[in-house]
Write a protein that holds these residues in place. Structure first.
Motif, PDB file in Angstrom:
ATOM      1  N   VAL A  44      -6.242  -1.768  -4.970  1.00 55.78           N
ATOM      2  CA  VAL A  44      -6.504  -2.119  -6.546  1.00 55.78           C
ATOM      3  C   VAL A  44      -4.913  -1.821  -6.933  1.00 55.78           C
ATOM      4  N   ARG A  45      -4.617  -2.186  -8.040  1.00 57.13           N
ATOM      5  CA  ARG A  45      -3.202  -2.023  -8.777  1.00 57.13           C
ATOM      6  C   ARG A  45      -3.498  -2.254 -10.228  1.00 57.13           C
ATOM      7  N   ASP A  46      -2.673  -1.628 -10.807  1.00 56.68           N
ATOM      8  CA  ASP A  46      -2.528  -1.851 -12.409  1.00 56.68           C
ATOM      9  C   ASP A  46      -2.905  -3.090 -12.834  1.00 56.68           C
TER      10      ASP A  46
ATOM     11  N   GLU B 100     -10.637  -8.859   8.653  1.00 53.38           N
ATOM     12  CA  GLU B 100     -10.198 -10.201   8.000  1.00 53.38           C
ATOM     13  C   GLU B 100      -9.974  -9.721   6.572  1.00 53.38           C
ATOM     14  N   LYS B 101      -9.092 -10.642   5.912  1.00 50.90           N
ATOM     15  CA  LYS B 101      -8.968 -10.228   4.377  1.00 50.90           C
ATOM     16  C   LYS B 101      -9.026 -11.621   3.761  1.00 50.90           C
ATOM     17  N   THR B 102      -9.947 -11.395   2.579  1.00 52.90           N
ATOM     18  CA  THR B 102     -10.126 -12.405   1.459  1.00 52.90           C
ATOM     19  C   THR B 102     -10.357 -11.821   0.394  1.00 52.90           C
TER      20      THR B 102
ATOM     21  N   GLY C 294      12.683  -5.349  -2.136  1.00 51.30           N
ATOM     22  CA  GLY C 294      12.233  -4.438  -3.171  1.00 51.30           C
ATOM     23  C   GLY C 294      11.003  -4.046  -2.695  1.00 51.30           C
ATOM     24  N   PHE C 295      10.695  -3.868  -1.223  1.00 47.52           N
ATOM     25  CA  PHE C 295       9.397  -3.593  -0.482  1.00 47.52           C
ATOM     26  C   PHE C 295       9.657  -2.853   0.735  1.00 47.52           C
ATOM     27  N   PRO C 296       8.742  -2.000   0.988  1.00 47.73           N
ATOM     28  CA  PRO C 296       8.814  -1.376   2.480  1.00 47.73           C
ATOM     29  C   PRO C 296       8.507  -2.580   3.416  1.00 47.73           C
ATOM     30  N   CYS C 297       8.898  -2.622   4.341  1.00 49.09           N
ATOM     31  CA  CYS C 297       8.857  -3.629   5.387  1.00 49.09           C
ATOM     32  C   CYS C 297       8.867  -2.845   6.620  1.00 49.09           C
TER      33      CYS C 297
ATOM     34  N   GLY D  92     -10.417  -7.420  -1.499  1.00 50.47           N
ATOM     35  CA  GLY D  92      -9.691  -7.726  -2.817  1.00 50.47           C
ATOM     36  C   GLY D  92      -8.472  -6.556  -2.747  1.00 50.47           C
ATOM     37  N   VAL D  93      -8.001  -6.532  -4.080  1.00 53.59           N
ATOM     38  CA  VAL D  93      -7.908  -7.506  -5.059  1.00 53.59           C
ATOM     39  C   VAL D  93      -6.910  -8.617  -4.884  1.00 53.59           C
ATOM     40  N   LYS D  94      -7.168  -9.702  -5.375  1.00 54.55           N
ATOM     41  CA  LYS D  94      -5.851 -10.854  -5.185  1.00 54.55           C
ATOM     42  C   LYS D  94      -4.693 -10.184  -6.101  1.00 54.55           C
ATOM     43  N   LYS D  95      -3.465 -10.234  -5.300  1.00 52.54           N
ATOM     44  CA  LYS D  95      -2.193  -9.589  -5.694  1.00 52.54           C
ATOM     45  C   LYS D  95      -2.254  -8.400  -5.833  1.00 52.54           C
ATOM     46  N   GLY D  96      -3.148  -7.454  -5.042  1.00 55.54           N
ATOM     47  CA  GLY D  96      -3.052  -6.167  -5.223  1.00 55.54           C
ATOM     48  C   GLY D  96      -2.264  -5.569  -4.005  1.00 55.54           C
ATOM     49  N   GLY D  97      -1.800  -6.431  -3.009  1.00 53.80           N
ATOM     50  CA  GLY D  97      -0.937  -6.069  -1.785  1.00 53.80           C
ATOM     51  C   GLY D  97      -1.783  -6.260  -0.515  1.00 53.80           C
ATOM     52  N   THR D  98      -2.826  -6.871  -0.675  1.00 53.52           N
ATOM     53  CA  THR D  98      -3.691  -7.408   0.379  1.00 53.52           C
ATOM     54  C   THR D  98      -3.021  -7.928   1.668  1.00 53.52           C
ATOM     55  N   ARG D  99      -2.044  -8.607   1.444  1.00 50.67           N
ATOM     56  CA  ARG D  99      -1.310  -9.196   2.662  1.00 50.67           C
ATOM     57  C   ARG D  99      -0.529  -8.053   3.317  1.00 50.67           C
ATOM     58  N   ALA D 100       0.309  -7.314   2.711  1.00 47.15           N
ATOM     59  CA  ALA D 100       0.975  -6.317   3.192  1.00 47.15           C
ATOM     60  C   ALA D 100       0.344  -5.301   3.731  1.00 47.15           C
ATOM     61  N   LEU D 101      -1.035  -4.922   3.233  1.00 50.43           N
ATOM     62  CA  LEU D 101      -1.919  -3.915   4.024  1.00 50.43           C
ATOM     63  C   LEU D 101      -2.325  -4.511   5.316  1.00 50.43           C
TER      64      LEU D 101
HETATM   65  N1  PPS Z   1       5.566  -4.143   1.613  1.00 50.19           N
HETATM   66  C1  PPS Z   1       5.079  -5.315   0.729  1.00 50.19           C
HETATM   67  N2  PPS Z   1       5.827  -6.511   0.810  1.00 50.19           N
HETATM   68  C2  PPS Z   1       5.456  -7.338  -0.022  1.00 50.19           C
HETATM   69  N3  PPS Z   1       4.596  -7.219  -1.128  1.00 50.19           N
HETATM   70  C3  PPS Z   1       3.936  -6.182  -1.238  1.00 50.19           C
HETATM   71  C4  PPS Z   1       4.290  -4.900  -0.464  1.00 50.19           C
HETATM   72  N4  PPS Z   1       3.448  -4.084  -0.643  1.00 50.19           N
HETATM   73  C5  PPS Z   1       3.012  -4.228  -1.745  1.00 50.19           C
HETATM   74  N5  PPS Z   1       2.912  -5.628  -2.173  1.00 50.19           N
HETATM   75  C6  PPS Z   1       2.407  -6.387  -3.268  1.00 50.19           C
HETATM   76  O1  PPS Z   1       1.690  -7.529  -2.864  1.00 50.19           O
HETATM   77  C7  PPS Z   1       1.449  -8.106  -3.975  1.00 50.19           C
HETATM   78  C8  PPS Z   1       0.785  -9.432  -3.370  1.00 50.19           C
HETATM   79  O2  PPS Z   1      -0.580  -9.275  -3.366  1.00 50.19           O
HETATM   80  P1  PPS Z   1      -1.370  -9.865  -2.212  1.00 50.19           P
HETATM   81  O3  PPS Z   1      -0.780  -9.878  -0.935  1.00 50.19           O
HETATM   82  O4  PPS Z   1      -2.586  -9.268  -2.377  1.00 50.19           O
HETATM   83  O5  PPS Z   1      -1.432 -11.406  -2.883  1.00 50.19           O
HETATM   84  S1  PPS Z   1      -2.538 -12.188  -2.440  1.00 50.19           S
HETATM   85  O6  PPS Z   1      -3.656 -12.156  -3.280  1.00 50.19           O
HETATM   86  O7  PPS Z   1      -2.782 -12.292  -1.005  1.00 50.19           O
HETATM   87  O8  PPS Z   1      -1.927 -13.707  -2.826  1.00 50.19           O
HETATM   88  C9  PPS Z   1       2.947  -8.368  -4.287  1.00 50.19           C
HETATM   89  O9  PPS Z   1       2.864  -8.785  -5.767  1.00 50.19           O
HETATM   90  P2  PPS Z   1       3.914  -9.241  -6.577  1.00 50.19           P
HETATM   91  O10 PPS Z   1       5.110  -8.610  -6.140  1.00 50.19           O
HETATM   92  O11 PPS Z   1       3.594  -9.298  -8.100  1.00 50.19           O
HETATM   93  O12 PPS Z   1       4.016 -10.721  -6.158  1.00 50.19           O
HETATM   94  C10 PPS Z   1       3.464  -7.041  -3.987  1.00 50.19           C
HETATM   95  O13 PPS Z   1       3.612  -6.150  -5.405  1.00 50.19           O
END
Ligand code: PPS
Length: 311
Positions: A171-173, A143-145, A277-280, A88-97
């Motif tokens: 974790v995120r605010d 894996e991530k879920t 607006g993100f590191p890539c 977790g957590v959802k929308k925390g940045g799990t995909r980026a990580l």
């Molecule tokens: N490098 C990079 N690129 C893109 N996004 C980034 C990155 N790092 C952190 N994040 C933050 O990841 C947020 C999406 O979180 P998750 O990947 O965990 O979402 S999900 O639960 O899988 O849907 C997403 O949230 P939102 O911007 O609010 O959509 C980003 O703030």
């Protein structure tokens, strides 16, 4: 009369031809049998044959394949259960990580979210293992879920499966996270009520609806308690979601330490994409593969909404 006299002779010739054809048929069949029979395995070898067929099928259908240039590596790679999970957590940045970690040569990560421990547990460990990418001995399978973190049955199920597994939580605010969650929900179902009307039970008293999913997920301490019933804190690593954006190399560095890996992913792998607006991730030389998960955001909740919710 002549025809009648010739009849036994014709019959004999016909019989001779039939016998010759029959014999030729048997000879051909025997030759074929001998030739094909050599390719069949011995009885004791049959498992090896089946394994090869299975391995071939797995290689062809592998969601991710190990270094395709090395056939030796490919044969020694196998599918194993994960050693680490981003829970977790959802929308925390799990995909980026996950995408950052996939750069590491000692990590093999499943791209999709398998939802095994929360939704598909009945499919069994064999199915779960078959979903994993092939990995060499020493490589860490992940894996991530994100839903695992809030799913009540998940900690116990994971513990029964692998009590040594390493767990990672981004974790995120919680307010920003809730807003991000709501933004995703409203993009799929635009007719839902406003954030405020869903978040508050009573706007004037400020009482919130903590069962509303975007808020419920953010009750980190409550969810964490369930994990601590099964796993020691040392087995759980927390990634700072905001710092994952401001200092990705630092956060990923600490994850590499936690996983017992050499710090191979460093500053030099990232650049800040101003449009997104993100590191890539920098593209590997010669690759045209974009870091597509980092999409520019549209229609974010205005800061005034965040402030009113915090107040
Ligand atoms: N490098 C990079 N690129 C893109 N996004 C980034 C990155 N790092 C952190 N994040 C933050 O990841 C947020 C999406 O979180 P998750 O990947 O965990 O979402 S999900 O639960 O899988 O849907 C997403 O949230 P939102 O911007 O609010 O959509 C980003 O703030």
């Amino acid at each position: 009369m002549a025809a009648f006299n010739n009849a036994p002779l014709d019959l004999r010739r016909l019989l001779q031809r039939l016998v010759t054809m029959f014999s030729l048929g048997i000879i051909c069949a025997s030759i074929l049998y001998l030739l094909l029979g050599r390719c069949e395995p011995d009885a004791g070898d049959s498992s090896g044959w089946n394994n090869n067929k299975t391995a071939l099928r797995e290689t062809l259908s592998a969601p991710d394949s190990v270094d395709a240039n090395s056939s030796e590596k490919e044969w020694s790679a196998s599918r194993r259960l994960p050693h680490a999970l981003i829970i977790g957590v959802k929308k925390g940045g799990t995909r980026a990580l996950l995408e950052f970690l996939r750069l590491h040569p000692d990590i093999r990560a499943l791209g999709a979210e398998p939802h095994f421990f929360d939704r598909l547990f009945a499919r069994g460990l064999g199915w779960y293992r078959s979903m994993m990418p092939k990995a060499l001995t020493g490589q860490i399978v992940m894996e991530k879920t994100p839903r695992y973190f809030v799913s009540p049955e998940t900690p116990g199920r994971i513990h029964t499966t692998s009590r040594d597994i390493k767990l990672i939580v981004v974790v995120r605010d919680p307010v920003t996270r809730a807003v991000s969650d709501y933004t995703q929900i409203i993009s799929k179902t635009p007719d839902i009520p406003s954030f405020e009307s869903l978040a508050f039970r009573n706007r004037s008293t400020g009482q919130i609806d903590s069962l509303w999913s975007p808020l419920y997920i953010g009750l980190y301490a409550r969810h964490l308690q369930r994990w601590l019933d099964y796993f020691p804190l040392a087995q759980i690593h927390f990634v700072h979601g905001e710092r994952l954006i401001s200092d990705p190399a630092g956060e990923v560095g600490r994850v590499q330490d936690f996983l017992g890996l050499q710090r191979i992913i460093t500053d030099k792998h990232f650049y800040f994409n101003k449009t997104k607006g993100f590191p890539c991730l920098k593209k590997p030389e010669g690759s045209s593969r974009p870091t597509a998960w980092a999409k520019p955001k549209a229609g974010r909740i205005p800061e005034s909404t965040r402030r009113s919710f915090r107040a």
